[in-house]
Each structure stands twice: as structure tokens, then as C-alpha cells.
Motif scaffolding. Structure first.
Motif, PDB file in Angstrom:
ATOM      1  N   ALA A  11       0.139  -0.740   0.127  1.00  0.00           N
ATOM      2  CA  ALA A  11      -0.055   0.022  -0.109  1.00  0.00           C
ATOM      3  C   ALA A  11       0.377   0.926  -0.013  1.00  0.00           C
ATOM      4  O   ALA A  11       0.816   0.848   0.834  1.00  0.00           O
ATOM      5  N   SER A  93       3.723  -2.307   1.660  1.00  0.00           N
ATOM      6  CA  SER A  93       3.891  -1.087   2.350  1.00  0.00           C
ATOM      7  C   SER A  93       3.189   0.153   1.981  1.00  0.00           C
ATOM      8  O   SER A  93       3.185   1.177   2.518  1.00  0.00           O
ATOM      9  N   MET A  94       2.430   0.063   0.738  1.00  0.00           N
ATOM     10  CA  MET A  94       1.629   1.116   0.303  1.00  0.00           C
ATOM     11  C   MET A  94       0.322   1.279   1.390  1.00  0.00           C
ATOM     12  O   MET A  94      -0.221   2.166   1.023  1.00  0.00           O
ATOM     13  N   THR A  95       0.348   0.385   2.153  1.00  0.00           N
ATOM     14  CA  THR A  95      -0.811   0.668   3.162  1.00  0.00           C
ATOM     15  C   THR A  95      -0.214   1.608   4.169  1.00  0.00           C
ATOM     16  O   THR A  95      -1.131   2.480   4.830  1.00  0.00           O
ATOM     17  N   LYS A  96       1.006   1.739   4.335  1.00  0.00           N
ATOM     18  CA  LYS A  96       1.519   3.064   5.276  1.00  0.00           C
ATOM     19  C   LYS A  96       0.993   4.307   5.298  1.00  0.00           C
ATOM     20  O   LYS A  96       0.862   4.911   5.975  1.00  0.00           O
ATOM     21  N   PHE A 370       6.416  13.170  -3.719  1.00  0.00           N
ATOM     22  CA  PHE A 370       6.526  12.300  -2.506  1.00  0.00           C
ATOM     23  C   PHE A 370       5.611  10.801  -2.938  1.00  0.00           C
ATOM     24  O   PHE A 370       4.906  10.771  -3.779  1.00  0.00           O
ATOM     25  N   PHE A 371       6.176   9.898  -2.274  1.00  0.00           N
ATOM     26  CA  PHE A 371       5.859   8.372  -2.624  1.00  0.00           C
ATOM     27  C   PHE A 371       6.131   7.454  -1.656  1.00  0.00           C
ATOM     28  O   PHE A 371       6.998   7.607  -0.798  1.00  0.00           O
ATOM     29  N   TRP A 372       5.686   6.414  -2.167  1.00  0.00           N
ATOM     30  CA  TRP A 372       6.143   4.991  -1.420  1.00  0.00           C
ATOM     31  C   TRP A 372       5.931   4.048  -2.174  1.00  0.00           C
ATOM     32  O   TRP A 372       5.224   3.983  -3.245  1.00  0.00           O
ATOM     33  N   ASP A 373       6.494   2.707  -1.744  1.00  0.00           N
ATOM     34  CA  ASP A 373       6.350   1.427  -2.837  1.00  0.00           C
ATOM     35  C   ASP A 373       5.774   0.371  -1.771  1.00  0.00           C
ATOM     36  O   ASP A 373       5.666   0.441  -0.496  1.00  0.00           O
ATOM     37  N   LEU A 379       4.438   0.585  -6.574  1.00  0.00           N
ATOM     38  CA  LEU A 379       4.929   1.734  -6.543  1.00  0.00           C
ATOM     39  C   LEU A 379       3.736   2.836  -6.886  1.00  0.00           C
ATOM     40  O   LEU A 379       2.835   2.784  -7.685  1.00  0.00           O
ATOM     41  N   PHE A 380       3.862   3.878  -5.998  1.00  0.00           N
ATOM     42  CA  PHE A 380       3.150   5.082  -6.444  1.00  0.00           C
ATOM     43  C   PHE A 380       3.765   6.339  -6.187  1.00  0.00           C
ATOM     44  O   PHE A 380       4.645   6.614  -5.171  1.00  0.00           O
TER      45      PHE A 380
END
Length: 418
Positions: A11, A93-96, A370-373, A379-380
Motif C-alpha cells: 500500500a 507497505s503502500m498501506t503505510k 512524495f511517494f512510497w512502494d 509503487l506510487f
């Protein structure tokens, strides 16, 4: 945290009508022009054709227009099921960032301040100690931290929680098993609070259970179970109908694959679905959601619109800006693998790009993005400068920085020295 991933396996601009227009499948003269679309098609197709992955999808929205979507390969290679728009993936981790959004909604309501001690709301953390080595008899030396853990530490991974990889504390961390899926968040926090910290809060960046503690705080501060709070205040208002821990239709969930130098092997479903196949007491904030690419794009578009999407306000603009602002000082020099994300700092549950790429080897991107994966290489990112949001969905282990590199190059074009 290795243990964490093995449990689930392993997430800005509001429209003048205050309602963001729906995406339109039309070309733009912006970042995603015809050349970019061709690059994206060839890049994604090559990922599958070269046997790097079984299937992939990508979605890009620019200035409120859907400027690119395509999918290649299979969600289930063995069953011949194509990877598509309706495919569910484990976002790990795109849950975070969703958890961080929930916590910051409560911040907006005055429930806490970022520099409040964690123990003000979770007193079990009041007496945590820091590991300071071993004495001559092989006994741990523990000392008081230089300052308490703050909520800001939780949001930027500087709390000091030890990992299984720690040479002296690893056995204790493994034995405590704080992220066992049979634990509630309350039980998780109680077990975690008994463990020594690996370093004093604020000294290092160390990825791990910080966001799961954020989820625990959401429960404590809201008086609601974490999953219920997120569903009622983020997922349902944004129309993210498919984003859940346990999918309503497991047949839509993509298979998981493991890449080696010479082969692409399917991870057995009983392992891949050990967390998402049924409801567990644990409702983690750091991993666990499954989602569709359109669902997650709705979340990303809310962020690029500074907190409001299709007439629904999730966060205030100043809160989104705070979350997208680097919170790491230069004194934090120990940052694990964060530098592998590019020239970034870390905000509130997002990596934040601090400078443009300096060479063709660096990951492409725009200052202020800003982003995360996620562990399975999803990825986003949110690019406020170009009003662009991008989501890449795959289901491949181990985590692949090269996939992200070529996808970013396909979106923005390769580094040209300018």
C-alpha cells in the motif's frame, strides 16, 4: 522488518466547482505525450517479455486526465488469467500512507501534537530503555533514551525499535513476535514496549513497526478499531471499494512470483495468501491491504488535490504539505536503504524528493514529489509540480529497484544532462 513481511508474505489543485473532474482518456501536451505513452508500452511489455515479471499494470493521471493505462502479462500465469484493471494486488507497505492519513486526520482534530511523547497516549512506552552494549558477563547494558519517543518519530521511522537483524537484540525481537497475526494491536504494542530500543529516538532512520504503532494510536485516539476507522474515514469516502485486508473475491487477487537469475517461480497460494485469505486479530498499519490500481489512484489523486477529491475532504491542504515535507535532519546519517530510493528525505509516511537526478543512473523524478512502494515491487508517487500521479502494480519478489527505475524513465524520459 523481515518478520513483518514474512507474515503476510511471504500500500493540489481543487477544481473550481470543488469537485475534481473524472479522468478523461485524452492526450495532453504535458509529461505524458505520445512519445511517453510509447515508452511506457514498450517498457512494461519488455518487463514481461524478458521474464522479469508475470504481469504488470500502470496508470497515470495528469491534470485530472487519465493519460495512460495499460496492462501486460498475467495476474495468474498458470491459469492464463490476464493482468487487468480489475486485478487485486497485495500493496504491502503502500498501506503505510493510508495509515498516516488516518493518524493525521486525528492530528487535525487536535487529538495530539507531533512532538508529544508517545507515552502520553500509550503509557506502556513510558519506561523504554536503549541497548548500550554487553558487559563482561554477557549481560545487556540498558540505559535511558536521550529523549522520549515522539509521535513524529513514529511517522518518520526514527523511534528506535529494534529489528530481527540486530546482532544482539535480534533473538529477543524474534521471540517477542510482536507482529504475529494472532495479536491485536493492543497486544502488539504491549510486547513491543517491553523490548529495548536499538538506538535513542531521533538518532537513526530504521524501517519497521513504527506505522503499526501509528495504527494502534488511531485506535486509542478514535475509540474505534483501526480497520473500521480507516474504512469509514478514508476508504469509503474516497470510493476505494476494493481496498481491504481480505478481498471479497479472492479470485481477483493476483498470484505472487519469485524472481531468480534464471527463472520466475510462483509462490504457493497458501503462502502468498496467508494473511489476506482470512480475517486475523492483527490489523496492521504498515502492511496488509489489497487494492486495485483505480482504487489506489483515487487515494493518490486526493493527495495531489491537497486533501480533497470529488467533493470529499480527507485532509486539509496544510496537512498534506506537512506530510510531504522532509522531517529528517542532516544529523540522521544512518538511513538503512532509504538512499536507494533516490535523493530523498522522509516526511510523514512518505519519502520526499529533495533534488533532481544528477546522472542517468539515479531514479528519475521531480523535486517535491512524495511517494512510497511495497514489498512486492508496487509503487506510487504524487508529483505536485506537474499535477501528476502514477501507480505501478506488480507482484514480484524480491523487491525490484530496477523496475521502478525503468518505469520512472518511461514516464519522464531518461536523464539528458539538463
Amino acid at each position: 522488518m523481515t518478520r513483518l513481511y514474512s507474515l503476510c508474505f511471504v500500500a493540489f489543485i481543487l477544481a473550481t466547482s470543488c469537485k475534481a473532474p473524472k479522468p478523461e482518456e485524452t492526450n495532453t501536451t504535458g509529461i505524458i505525450n505520445e512519445a511517453a505513452k510509447a515508452r511506457l508500452d514498450s517498457t512494461l511489455k519488455a518487463m514481461v517479455d524478458s521474464f522479469k515479471i508475470a504481469g504488470v499494470s500502470a496508470l497515470v493521471v495528469e491534470k485530472d486526465k487519465e493519460v495512460y493505462f495499460n496492462a501486460f502479462g498475467h495476474a495468474d500465469r498458470e491459469a492464463g488469467k490476464p493482468f487487468g484493471r480489475n486485478t487485486l494486488v497485495r500493496i504491502f507497505s503502500m498501506t503505510k500512507p493510508i495509515t498516516g492519513t488516518a493518524l493525521m486526520q486525528l492530528y487535525e482534530k487536535g487529538a495530539f501534537q507531533l512532538d508529544d511523547p508517545l507515552s502520553k497516549y500509550a503509557p506502556e512506552f513510558a519506561d523504554v530503555k536503549v541497548f548500550a552494549g554487553m558487559d563482561a558477563k554477557g549481560k545487556m547494558i540498558l540505559k535511558a533514551p536521550t529523549r522520549p519517543i515522539t509521535i513524529r518519530d513514529l511517522t518518520r521511522h526514527t523511534a528506535g525499535f529494534a529489528r530481527e537483524e540486530h546482532p544482539e537484540l535480534g533473538a529477543l525481537v524474534k521471540e517477542a513476535d510482536v507482529m504475529n497475526k494472532e495479536n491485536t494491536l493492543t497486544q502488539m504494542a504491549a510486547k513491543l514496549a517491553k523490548l529495548p530500543l536499538a538506538f535513542s529516538p531521533g538518532d537513526q532512520w530504521s524501517y519497521g513497526v513504527c506505522v503499526d504503532v501509528q495504527a494502534y494510536l488511531v485506535e486509542k485516539l478514535s475509540g474505534k478499531p483501526f480497520d473500521q476507522y480507516v474504512r469509514e474515514n478514508i476508504l469509503d469516502p474516497l470510493g476505494m471499494k476494493s481496498t481491504r485486508y481480505v478481498p471479497e473475491d479472492m479470485t481477483r487477487l493476483a498470484a505472487m512470483y519469485m524472481k531468480s537469475d534464471s527463472a520466475l517461480a510462483r509462490i504457493p497460494d497458501e503462502k502468498a495468501n496467508v494473511f489476506n485469505g482470512k480475517e486475523w486479530p492483527l490489523k496492521p498499519g504498515g502492511f496488509g491491504f489489497t487494492s486495485t490500481i483505480d482504487d489506489y489512484m483515487r487515494f493518490a489523486r486526493m493527495l495531489v488535490h491537497e486533501g480533497t477529491f470529488e467533493g470529499v475532504t480527507i485532509l486539509k491542504p496544510e496537512t498534506v504539505k506537512l506530510m510531504a515535507t522532509n522531517q529528517l535532519s542532516d544529523s540522521v546519517t544512518e538511513r538503512m536503504w532509504l538512499p536507494s530510493k533516490g535523493p530523498v528525505g522522509f516526511g510523514i509516511d512518505f519519502a520526499v524528493r529533495l533534488r533532481a537526478p544528477q546522472n542517468a543512473e539515479e531514479k528519475n523524478g521531480v523535486v517535491g514529489e512524495f511517494f512510497w512502494d511495497g514489498a512486492a515491487s508496487t509503487l506510487f508517487w504524487v508529483d505536485p509540480k506537474n499535477e501528476l500521479t502514477a501507480v505501478l502494480f506488480v507482484q514480484i519478489f524480491p523487491f525490484s529497484n530496477p523496475l521502478h527505475k525503468v518505469f520512472r524513465d518511461a514516464v519522464y524520459g531518461k536523464y539528458d544532462g539538463k
